[in-house]
Design a protein around this motif. Structure first.
Motif, mmCIF file in Angstrom:
data_model
loop_
_atom_site.group_PDB
_atom_site.id
_atom_site.type_symbol
_atom_site.label_atom_id
_atom_site.label_comp_id
_atom_site.label_asym_id
_atom_site.label_seq_id
_atom_site.Cartn_x
_atom_site.Cartn_y
_atom_site.Cartn_z
ATOM 1 N N VAL A 89 0.857 -1.188 0.000
ATOM 2 C CA VAL A 89 0.000 0.000 0.000
ATOM 3 C C VAL A 89 0.889 1.233 0.000
ATOM 4 O O VAL A 89 1.637 1.450 0.956
ATOM 5 C CB VAL A 89 -0.905 0.042 1.254
ATOM 6 N N GLU A 142 2.062 4.913 0.746
ATOM 7 C CA GLU A 142 1.735 5.754 1.897
ATOM 8 C C GLU A 142 0.739 6.851 1.542
ATOM 9 O O GLU A 142 -0.045 7.269 2.383
ATOM 10 C CB GLU A 142 3.003 6.371 2.496
ATOM 11 N N LEU A 166 -7.042 4.975 1.962
ATOM 12 C CA LEU A 166 -7.727 3.697 2.156
ATOM 13 C C LEU A 166 -9.183 3.911 2.525
ATOM 14 O O LEU A 166 -9.502 4.713 3.401
ATOM 15 C CB LEU A 166 -7.049 2.883 3.254
ATOM 16 N N TYR A 173 -10.249 -1.177 5.516
ATOM 17 C CA TYR A 173 -8.899 -1.589 5.148
ATOM 18 C C TYR A 173 -7.911 -0.912 6.090
ATOM 19 O O TYR A 173 -8.194 0.117 6.681
ATOM 20 C CB TYR A 173 -8.571 -1.182 3.710
ATOM 21 N N ARG A 227 -3.330 -0.501 6.854
ATOM 22 C CA ARG A 227 -1.933 -0.795 6.512
ATOM 23 C C ARG A 227 -1.351 -1.656 7.625
ATOM 24 O O ARG A 227 -1.537 -1.371 8.809
ATOM 25 C CB ARG A 227 -1.129 0.501 6.391
ATOM 26 N N HIS A 228 -0.620 -2.689 7.231
ATOM 27 C CA HIS A 228 0.028 -3.568 8.212
ATOM 28 C C HIS A 228 1.528 -3.405 8.043
ATOM 29 O O HIS A 228 2.089 -3.743 7.002
ATOM 30 C CB HIS A 228 -0.390 -5.024 7.988
ATOM 31 N N TYR A 229 2.176 -2.852 9.073
ATOM 32 C CA TYR A 229 3.619 -2.613 9.043
ATOM 33 C C TYR A 229 4.345 -3.783 9.678
ATOM 34 O O TYR A 229 3.903 -4.327 10.684
ATOM 35 C CB TYR A 229 3.957 -1.317 9.777
ATOM 36 N N ARG A 237 7.764 -2.214 3.619
ATOM 37 C CA ARG A 237 6.629 -1.424 3.155
ATOM 38 C C ARG A 237 5.344 -2.079 3.669
ATOM 39 O O ARG A 237 5.265 -3.291 3.829
ATOM 40 C CB ARG A 237 6.642 -1.332 1.637
ATOM 41 N N ALA A 238 4.346 -1.255 3.914
ATOM 42 C CA ALA A 238 3.081 -1.737 4.487
ATOM 43 C C ALA A 238 2.313 -2.563 3.469
ATOM 44 O O ALA A 238 2.334 -2.281 2.277
ATOM 45 C CB ALA A 238 2.240 -0.556 4.941
ATOM 46 N N LEU A 268 -1.613 -4.431 2.571
ATOM 47 C CA LEU A 268 -3.034 -4.173 2.753
ATOM 48 C C LEU A 268 -3.702 -5.330 3.485
ATOM 49 O O LEU A 268 -3.552 -6.490 3.091
ATOM 50 C CB LEU A 268 -3.695 -3.966 1.386
#
Length: 184
Positions: A106, A108, A112, A116, A118-120, A130-131, A133
């Motif tokens: 995803v 930055e 979103l 949804y 962002r998963h870091y 990078r994150a 989805l």
């Protein structure tokens, strides 16, 4: 005879305050050492050592509870993740034991929609990736008729359920992402 009263030096409260603090500290130390009131464990090791039996008797008084007889076939080795302590530094998974999730990257600056997130993630060396989805844990997607849409158990968004306009780039796991370099 003349009676005079000696002036108080303001120290009359200090002995009581010190005694109260010492008593409170003693109570806290005893509770901490004892570990609070804990119920007896429900699961007992297959064959407790004499040290474990001695600890049980010291903490609970009396004999250890009888070990349950197992009728079902149990795996020879317990799941290491379930047996791992959850306090202090042990609350974090040891290096190499938590695999990096692979999904759609995803950007930055990509907005979103609801549902949804962002998963870091980081490598075992602490480098940020990078994150990707993912579906938010509280989100229950539905189709146009209001019927629930099944989502993957790991909540990683597949390309067909990605928001419109999002680039379809998959996260590439670096070669040196894990402490045990040979594992992917």
């Amino acid at each position: 005879m003349i009676e005079t009263e000696l002036p108080r030096a303001g120290m009359s409260r200090w002995p009581w305050l010190l005694a109260a603090c010492a008593l409170a500290g003693l109570v806290v130390a005893l509770v901490w050492r004892r570990g609070g009131e804990r119920p007896p464990p429900t699961e007992v090791a297959a064959s407790p050592s004499s040290e474990a039996v001695a600890r049980w008797r010291a903490n609970h008084g009396g004999a250890m509870p009888a070990q349950p007889e197992s009728t079902a076939e149990e795996p020879a080795q317990e799941d290491a993740e379930a047996a791992r302590p959850r306090e202090g530094i042990a609350a974090f998974p040891p290096p190499g034991t938590k695999r990096i999730k692979v999904g759609l990257v995803v950007p930055e600056d990509f907005p979103l929609p609801n549902g949804y997130m962002r998963h870091y993630q980081t490598t075992d060396k602490g480098e940020m990736l990078r994150a990707i989805l993912m579906f938010h844990p509280d989100y229950k997607p539905t189709d146009s008729h209001g019927n629930p849409i099944p989502i993957p158990e790991d909540r990683i968004v597949p390309p067909e359920l990605a928001p419109p306009g999002m680039p379809m780039e998959r996260l590439e796991v670096p070669e040196d992402a894990y402490a045990d370099a040979g594992v992917r």
